[in-house]
Scaffold this active site. Sequence first.
Site, PDB file in Angstrom:
ATOM      1  N   HIS A  53     -34.224  47.663 -31.161  1.00 12.91           N
ATOM      2  CA  HIS A  53     -33.950  48.047 -29.777  1.00 12.91           C
ATOM      3  C   HIS A  53     -32.535  47.652 -29.350  1.00 12.91           C
ATOM      4  O   HIS A  53     -31.834  48.413 -28.679  1.00 12.91           O
ATOM      5  CB  HIS A  53     -34.999  47.407 -28.855  1.00 12.91           C
ATOM      6  N   TRP A  92     -31.667  42.772 -15.464  1.00 11.89           N
ATOM      7  CA  TRP A  92     -32.206  41.820 -16.430  1.00 11.89           C
ATOM      8  C   TRP A  92     -31.305  40.593 -16.525  1.00 11.89           C
ATOM      9  O   TRP A  92     -30.097  40.698 -16.364  1.00 11.89           O
ATOM     10  CB  TRP A  92     -32.303  42.470 -17.809  1.00 11.89           C
ATOM     11  N   PHE A 147     -15.826  47.711 -18.902  1.00 19.70           N
ATOM     12  CA  PHE A 147     -17.031  47.442 -19.689  1.00 19.70           C
ATOM     13  C   PHE A 147     -17.326  45.951 -19.685  1.00 19.70           C
ATOM     14  O   PHE A 147     -16.715  45.180 -20.430  1.00 19.70           O
ATOM     15  CB  PHE A 147     -16.836  47.956 -21.114  1.00 19.70           C
ATOM     16  N   VAL A 174     -29.506  41.061 -25.171  1.00 18.58           N
ATOM     17  CA  VAL A 174     -29.672  39.954 -26.113  1.00 18.58           C
ATOM     18  C   VAL A 174     -30.464  40.465 -27.314  1.00 18.58           C
ATOM     19  O   VAL A 174     -31.522  41.072 -27.155  1.00 18.58           O
ATOM     20  CB  VAL A 174     -30.411  38.766 -25.457  1.00 18.58           C
TER      21      VAL A 174
END
Length: 158
Positions: free
Chosen positions: A89, A28, A114, A83
Amino acid sequence: MSGAGAPTFTPDPAAASGLNVAIVAAQWHTEIMDGLIAGAQAAAADLGLEPVLVRVPGTVELTVAAARLAERFDVVVVLGVVVRGDTPHFDYVCQSVTQGVTEVSVRTGVPVGFGVLTVDTEQQARDRAGLPGSREDKGREALEAAVLTELALRRAGA
């Protein structure tokens, strides 16, 4: 690591020589991901390392990929972008990925860098993605942090 007050460090290429490194990247937010991947790959190249790049569909899938790769790599780096939207979610994804990646690292003893950006806007992500004009390069930082952790553990005999 935050940009403000971040430590200045660079892993020693001689000490890092021979480390097997995997970079796992979500798909994404292509432009932002390209910047994160480029930063991690550049950091690896600066150390003379040739990481394996594994692409997964989304950020949630980073955890299972990291778990499997930790079985055969010395260092794993996860890269993704989440985002905030109008639903919860964001919170679920961020929490599950953070907990999952931490669990992988603790369970396997393999440092997992990370590099998942958890941001309110795409601009905040671009500012951290190592793109031209970005203030930070979280892909590079994630790889360097994971390599430095592995080197510290080796020096300690762990």
